[in-house]
Every structure is written in C-alpha cells, then in structure tokens.
Write a protein that holds these residues in place. Structure first.
Motif, mmCIF file in Angstrom:
data_model
loop_
_atom_site.group_PDB
_atom_site.id
_atom_site.type_symbol
_atom_site.label_atom_id
_atom_site.label_comp_id
_atom_site.label_asym_id
_atom_site.label_seq_id
_atom_site.Cartn_x
_atom_site.Cartn_y
_atom_site.Cartn_z
ATOM 1 N N LYS A 65 -73.180 5.954 -13.056
ATOM 2 C CA LYS A 65 -71.963 6.781 -13.081
ATOM 3 C C LYS A 65 -70.746 5.965 -12.657
ATOM 4 O O LYS A 65 -69.658 6.119 -13.214
ATOM 5 N N LEU A 66 -70.963 5.063 -11.693
ATOM 6 C CA LEU A 66 -69.870 4.179 -11.267
ATOM 7 C C LEU A 66 -69.494 3.208 -12.389
ATOM 8 O O LEU A 66 -68.315 2.900 -12.595
ATOM 9 N N ALA A 67 -70.523 2.740 -13.121
ATOM 10 C CA ALA A 67 -70.281 1.776 -14.199
ATOM 11 C C ALA A 67 -69.627 2.399 -15.425
ATOM 12 O O ALA A 67 -69.013 1.696 -16.235
ATOM 13 N N ILE A 109 -63.347 -2.313 -8.429
ATOM 14 C CA ILE A 109 -63.162 -1.220 -9.397
ATOM 15 C C ILE A 109 -64.415 -0.362 -9.492
ATOM 16 O O ILE A 109 -64.351 0.870 -9.493
ATOM 17 N N MET A 110 -65.595 -1.025 -9.550
ATOM 18 C CA MET A 110 -66.834 -0.290 -9.780
ATOM 19 C C MET A 110 -67.392 0.347 -8.505
ATOM 20 O O MET A 110 -67.727 1.536 -8.484
ATOM 21 N N PHE A 111 -67.485 -0.449 -7.429
ATOM 22 C CA PHE A 111 -68.148 0.032 -6.213
ATOM 23 C C PHE A 111 -67.196 0.542 -5.124
ATOM 24 O O PHE A 111 -67.654 1.003 -4.079
ATOM 25 N N LYS A 112 -65.879 0.437 -5.382
ATOM 26 C CA LYS A 112 -64.892 0.905 -4.392
ATOM 27 C C LYS A 112 -65.134 0.263 -3.030
ATOM 28 O O LYS A 112 -65.190 0.922 -1.994
ATOM 29 N N ASP A 113 -65.263 -1.085 -3.033
ATOM 30 C CA ASP A 113 -65.615 -1.809 -1.813
ATOM 31 C C ASP A 113 -64.655 -1.564 -0.647
ATOM 32 O O ASP A 113 -65.060 -1.550 0.511
ATOM 33 N N TRP A 114 -63.367 -1.400 -0.963
ATOM 34 C CA TRP A 114 -62.381 -1.299 0.105
ATOM 35 C C TRP A 114 -62.060 0.132 0.517
ATOM 36 O O TRP A 114 -61.180 0.355 1.349
#
Length: 333
Positions: free
Chosen positions: A139-141, A261-266
């Motif tokens: 879903k993130l991808a 963008i994909m995993f919202k790391d920040w």
C-alpha cells in the motif's frame, strides 16, 4: 537492557561498508587483468567473468550486501544508506596501497569529514517504523507519491540507456552512475520490503503466500542486475577513487528521497533532528566531493610537459608513431 534495532542496523551497516569498500578494489584489479586479455567491460566485454579476482570481489560485495540487506530490516534508510560513506574510505585507503592511486592530505581530510557526518547522522537517526505485513508495504508502494517517483525514475533510466549511453557513456561518468543510482533507489526500497517480509515470516507471520512479496523480489533482482552491469562499466572506464564518491552521493541522495516518500522515514521527528541529519549528510557529501577533487587534481601531471609533434613531410595524413618524431621538453623543479 537489549540492543536497540537502530544499533543493530548501525553495526551491520559498518560491516557492510568494510566488505563493499574492499570489493571495489578486487573487482577493479580483476577488470584490469581482463582488459589485457579480452574486450574491456567498458565497451561491452565480459572477459572479467573468467577472472578469479573479479569473482572474489563479487563474493566480498555479496557478503557486504547481505549485511546491508539485514541492516535495512532493523534501521531506516536515512540511517543505513549514508553510512555507505565508510566504504569510500575503505576503497580510497586500499586504492592508495593496492592500485597505486595516491591518497593525499586533502583526501584524508575528506575521509574525516565522512566520518564526522556519519556520526551526526547516527545520533539523530529516526526510529524504524515496522509495517505489520507485506500488504501494508505494498500500500505504501502504490501510493500516488511513490508511483510518481518510480515512473520518473524509470523514465530517466530509459533516456540514459537509449540516448545518452551510446553517445557519452565512455566520456561522462554521470551516465553509468546515474543509471546505477536511479535503479539503486528502487533496489533499496524493494530489499527493505523483502527484509521485513522475511523478518515477519521468522516471527511466525508467514508472508510467502502473498504475491506482493514475489513482486518485490522480482523488482529487486532486475534492479540489482542492472546496477551491477553499469557499475562494472563505470569501474572499467573511470578511476575507482572517482567512481566511489560520486556513486555514493548520487545513490544515497536518491535512496533517501525514495525511502522518505515510500516509508515516511521522517514522520514524527522534530525539525531540529531533521536539520541535524541533513547537516550530517551535507558534511558527508562535502567529504566525498573533497576526495573526488583531490583525485581529479592528482591525475594532472606534476611537472609541466610540452610535446611537439613533428611529422615527416609526406603525403600521408595517417601516420604511425614509427613514422614520426616526438620532442618532449620537461621542466624540472
């Protein structure tokens, strides 16, 4: 008190950098030997496949990549990927001794900058967010933001491969490394998804039956094969000490963007931590650029050399060295 996931990821990333940095040297020596006995990789040859040194480099790189793969399972890309700068230090130092590509004082300063920047990144790294299934990762991808990034990346790769590589691949290092880095950013997010799927499977939540898992595996394989092909061409055509830092800067920048963008790391981090990470990353980039600049200056001759070409007065425009004379004046210090 147990070891945190970020600490595990950090340790694995350091081990990975040591192996990957060493692999550059082994592969370079194998490519050089192959070029003497067959068609060079830079012009489409595959003689390097018969060189034991090249395979030793590949095995070393494989070990490093496996460690890197596991590191992405425990820590976010914003922490793991910048630590790849340590592989530049390893390759630069080994190049100095094994390939006779001199590492000068400014190069040492560049290495120190890479280490300082890496420390800052580690201190302010975001905590890993663990999806509960590969379906959640899918879903993130497939969110609009990442789909736009992936489509843009593949478009650039096609343009570079079909238009720019045949014309400028042998003279512009950014062509080969651009392809490697663009594909590499997609490799990392795919490998991270696979790693999380494996981790969940070992925890008793099998992800093998989901088709999304195998789609990520397919994407990762295609991207890795493409990366290796064009990285071999870059190593065979250009100086190792130049390839390593430029590849690092491009690959790391694109990977952090793709992962963010994909995993919202920040997400969840305050502005101060994000700013500190960016400063650390800029410090690392400065170190790699400094290494690159030092090597570029070193390629120029240390003494002023003037060559006069004197051709015999014959009607031929095509001459061999034996038919002509060369006068060389070299200034002494």
């Amino acid at each position: 008190m147990g070891v945190s996931d970020n600490t595990k990821g950090f340790a694995l990333a350091v081990v990975s950098s040591a192996f990957i940095g060493s692999s550059f040297i082994l592969k370079k020596k194998g490519l050089k030997r192959a070029g003497k006995s067959g068609t060079r990789a830079g012009v489409g040859g595959y003689a390097y496949l018969l060189q034991p040194l090249w395979w030793a480099g590949m095995i070393t790189m494989l070990i490093g990549e496996v460690a890197n793969f596991v590191a992405y399972v425990f820590a976010p890309a914003a922490l793991v990927t910048p630590l790849g700068a340590l592989s530049i230090i390893v390759s630069s130092v080994l190049s100095h001794f094994m390939l006779k590509e001199r590492l000068q004082r400014m190069g040492i300063l560049g290495c120190i900058s890479c280490i300082v920047g890496s420390v800052v990144i580690v201190i302010h790294a975001p905590r890993e967010q663990s999806p509960s299934s590969v379906v959640e990762i899918w879903k993130l991808a497939t969110q609009p933001g990442f789909l736009i990034y992936a489509a843009t990346t593949l478009s650039f790769v096609l343009v570079l491969v079909l238009h720019f590589e045949p014309r400028y691949g042998q003279t512009n290092i950014l062509i080969y490394l651009g392809i490697c880095s663009l594909m590499g950013s997609l490799t990392v997010v795919s490998i991270k998804a696979i790693g999380i799927a494996i981790k969940l499977t070992f925890q008793g939540i099998s992800q093998v039956t989901y088709y999304q898992t195998w789609l990520f595996v397919t994407v990762a394989l295609v991207c890795v094969i493409s990366q290796m092909n064009y990285l071999n061409k870059a190593l065979d055509t250009f100086n190792t000490a130049i390839v390593s830092p430029i590849y690092y800067v491009m690959f790391t920048s694109l990977t952090i963007i793709a992962s963010a963008i994909m995993f919202k790391d920040w997400s969840g981090q305050n502005n101060s931590s994000i700013a500190s990470e960016l400063c650390g990353f800029i410090t690392v980039i400065s170190g790699t650029v400094l290494l690159h600049t030092t090597r570029e200056q070193e390629m120029a001759p240390a003494t002023a050399t003037i060559s006069w070409y004197i051709g015999k007065s014959t009607g031929d425009h095509m001459k061999t060295i034996d038919d002509d004379h060369f006068v060389i004046l070299q200034s002494s210090d």
